[in-house]
Design a protein around this motif. Sequence first.
Motif, PDB file in Angstrom:
ATOM      1  N   THR A   1       7.827   2.732  83.040  1.00  0.00           N
ATOM      2  CA  THR A   1       8.665   1.626  83.537  1.00  0.00           C
ATOM      3  C   THR A   1       7.957   0.936  84.709  1.00  0.00           C
ATOM      4  O   THR A   1       7.923  -0.293  84.797  1.00  0.00           O
ATOM      5  N   LEU A   2       7.381   1.743  85.591  1.00  0.00           N
ATOM      6  CA  LEU A   2       6.695   1.177  86.756  1.00  0.00           C
ATOM      7  C   LEU A   2       5.501   0.319  86.313  1.00  0.00           C
ATOM      8  O   LEU A   2       5.275  -0.776  86.846  1.00  0.00           O
ATOM      9  N   ALA A   3       4.768   0.797  85.322  1.00  0.00           N
ATOM     10  CA  ALA A   3       3.611   0.035  84.828  1.00  0.00           C
ATOM     11  C   ALA A   3       4.074  -1.294  84.224  1.00  0.00           C
ATOM     12  O   ALA A   3       3.439  -2.332  84.423  1.00  0.00           O
ATOM     13  N   ARG A   4       5.212  -1.276  83.506  1.00  0.00           N
ATOM     14  CA  ARG A   4       5.711  -2.530  82.917  1.00  0.00           C
ATOM     15  C   ARG A   4       6.154  -3.488  84.033  1.00  0.00           C
ATOM     16  O   ARG A   4       5.904  -4.684  83.975  1.00  0.00           O
ATOM     17  N   LEU A   5       6.788  -2.946  85.068  1.00  0.00           N
ATOM     18  CA  LEU A   5       7.195  -3.792  86.201  1.00  0.00           C
ATOM     19  C   LEU A   5       5.979  -4.418  86.877  1.00  0.00           C
ATOM     20  O   LEU A   5       5.984  -5.593  87.239  1.00  0.00           O
ATOM     21  N   LEU A   6       4.937  -3.632  87.043  1.00  0.00           N
ATOM     22  CA  LEU A   6       3.714  -4.151  87.672  1.00  0.00           C
ATOM     23  C   LEU A   6       3.090  -5.264  86.828  1.00  0.00           C
ATOM     24  O   LEU A   6       2.623  -6.271  87.355  1.00  0.00           O
ATOM     25  N   GLU A   7       3.132  -5.071  85.519  1.00  0.00           N
ATOM     26  CA  GLU A   7       2.558  -6.093  84.623  1.00  0.00           C
ATOM     27  C   GLU A   7       3.373  -7.391  84.721  1.00  0.00           C
ATOM     28  O   GLU A   7       2.819  -8.494  84.780  1.00  0.00           O
ATOM     29  N   ILE A   8       4.698  -7.255  84.826  1.00  0.00           N
ATOM     30  CA  ILE A   8       5.563  -8.450  84.923  1.00  0.00           C
ATOM     31  C   ILE A   8       5.367  -9.127  86.284  1.00  0.00           C
ATOM     32  O   ILE A   8       5.299 -10.353  86.386  1.00  0.00           O
ATOM     33  N   LYS A   9       5.237  -8.316  87.336  1.00  0.00           N
ATOM     34  CA  LYS A   9       4.958  -8.869  88.665  1.00  0.00           C
ATOM     35  C   LYS A   9       3.653  -9.666  88.620  1.00  0.00           C
ATOM     36  O   LYS A   9       3.560 -10.788  89.117  1.00  0.00           O
ATOM     37  N   ASP A  10       2.661  -9.091  87.995  1.00  0.00           N
ATOM     38  CA  ASP A  10       1.345  -9.717  87.923  1.00  0.00           C
ATOM     39  C   ASP A  10       1.402 -11.037  87.140  1.00  0.00           C
ATOM     40  O   ASP A  10       0.747 -12.008  87.478  1.00  0.00           O
ATOM     41  N   ARG A  11       2.251 -11.040  86.101  1.00  0.00           N
ATOM     42  CA  ARG A  11       2.342 -12.227  85.247  1.00  0.00           C
ATOM     43  C   ARG A  11       3.125 -13.345  85.935  1.00  0.00           C
ATOM     44  O   ARG A  11       2.747 -14.509  85.896  1.00  0.00           O
ATOM     45  N   TYR A  12       4.236 -12.994  86.582  1.00  0.00           N
ATOM     46  CA  TYR A  12       5.108 -14.021  87.167  1.00  0.00           C
ATOM     47  C   TYR A  12       4.767 -14.351  88.608  1.00  0.00           C
ATOM     48  O   TYR A  12       5.133 -15.407  89.102  1.00  0.00           O
ATOM     49  N   ASP A  13       4.098 -13.425  89.297  1.00  0.00           N
ATOM     50  CA  ASP A  13       3.800 -13.655  90.714  1.00  0.00           C
ATOM     51  C   ASP A  13       2.421 -13.093  91.031  1.00  0.00           C
ATOM     52  O   ASP A  13       2.270 -12.156  91.825  1.00  0.00           O
TER      53      ASP A  13
END
Length: 466
Positions: free
Chosen positions: A425-437
């Motif tokens: 879950t943390l890795a997916r959150l990091l990927e989304i953070k990286d994509r959107y911000d």
Amino acid sequence: MAAIGGELRTVVRGRVLVPGDEGFEQASTPWNLAVRQRVSAVVEVADAADAAALVRFAAAAELPLSTRATGHSPSSAADGTVLVTTRALDGIEIDAAARVARVQAGVAWQPVLERAAAYGLAGACGSSAVVGVTGYMLGGGVGWFARSRGYAAHAVRALEVVTADGDQRRVTADSEPDLFWALRGGGGDFALVTGMEFELFDATGLFGGRILWPAERTEAVVAAFRQATAEAEEGLSLWLTLIQFPPFPEVPEMLRGRAMVAVDVVALGAVTGPLRLFEEIPGAVLDTRRPLDAAQVGGVCMEPTDPSPARVRGELLAEFSGRVSDALLAAAAPQGGVGPLALVQVRHLGGALTRPCADAGCAGGIAEPYLLSLLGPAPTPDFEAAVAERSDAVVDALRPYLSGRKPFTYLDSGETPAAVFDPVTLARLLEIKDRYDPDGLFRSNFPVIPPLGEEDPSRVAAPVTV
Ligand SMILES: Cc1cc2nc3c(=O)[nH]c(=O)nc-3n(C[C@H](O)[C@H](O)[C@H](O)COP(=O)(O)OP(=O)(O)OC[C@H]3O[C@@H](n4cnc5c(N)ncnc54)[C@H](O)[C@@H]3O)c2cc1C
């Protein structure tokens, strides 16, 4: 700083304050007075368009942004940021027919609950109705209705946000599934939220209140709590609290320095049978149980509504058997009459929190059956150190029974979302953070960061030195 203030004033219509301005200290001070945030400016955005103008400017100027609704969960992660406050975004709309609330990002629970109560409806609030809806929902939210409805964030149907590119977007499960998933439990790291829409539910037949006994009854109350929670249906929420009233002059003399034990109850429907176990315990000095409407739920635990300095620690318990309650009482009980922990609370979880939910956000569920929280007043560094020391001692004593995880809204300073989410879950959150911000414009109170040793400093905007 004056230069930043001048530039910001050309960009936004809301009030801009920088260090040295009259009102800056007050505007930058959070609700929890134990945390001092050294922000470089405070911008009180006037509306969503103002927020978007600010985000575009901050992105171009590489000024990191943190956001505050009420300031209940400040952290030092805001140091060096421009603090955006949403207090002017105070709109509330209740669509009673659709059972939906639409709120702007600055509203606290109490006015929403009052408006919903007029239709016999409620929202999945937590213990305190002065907490902001947005921060609570972004962190998942584990409240009175978690046993019957799961994390409060499950109820969110849409969010109005400004993304790091300055776009104003309506985020839903269909429009931006990944961002929608991250915003329902992952905190304020992914976008600046300007409003949200969430489901309400029928709250007719709501019942609740507090029963309070002197600490001499603790053993009996704890035993009854264990049995009552074993019997409780999902509509019945029971929280046990050991209370040490602080020796402060503002506390009524009859309670000052005294230890008490409380059981707080909120029941939806005909599920109050297990309460008989508490009625058998004599000596209650207070019993506020009565039929409630949603507007009264925030008063059940009698939590302080004015800003105060405090430290809080949350831990999920794998069990609350006799050996665990014995260990808790031994470690948490005040020594020498007065202890630093004003509240030691055990909340019964379970129910819907344990069931898989197809459209859950990243908050997911909670398998652990109980949540422990420890709170102590921290008006001075000495008090704060004593609270931290006793909290550590309690946690050490209970270590074999703690899962090591905690809900996002129970993170304390020094902790990160790694204590909340599993690695996937943390890795997916990091990927989304990286994509959107990708440039790290938004700084949550508990930022989603890579595990130690894996950080890439080039992706994090540098704080402004004050
Ligand atoms: C007295 C008290 C009782 C509580 N009871 C419960 C409870 O029963 N259950 C529970 O789960 N939690 C509870 N909490 C914790 C509470 O849910 C969190 O502190 C929550 O983050 C508070 O949100 P806020 O908006 O009031 O606080 P703030 O400090 O204003 O916001 C917290 C964080 O949310 C994010 N945020 C806020 N607004 C925005 C926005 N517009 N856009 C993007 N990000 C934003 C930011 O990262 C911010 O740092 C309680 C806290 C207190 C002090």
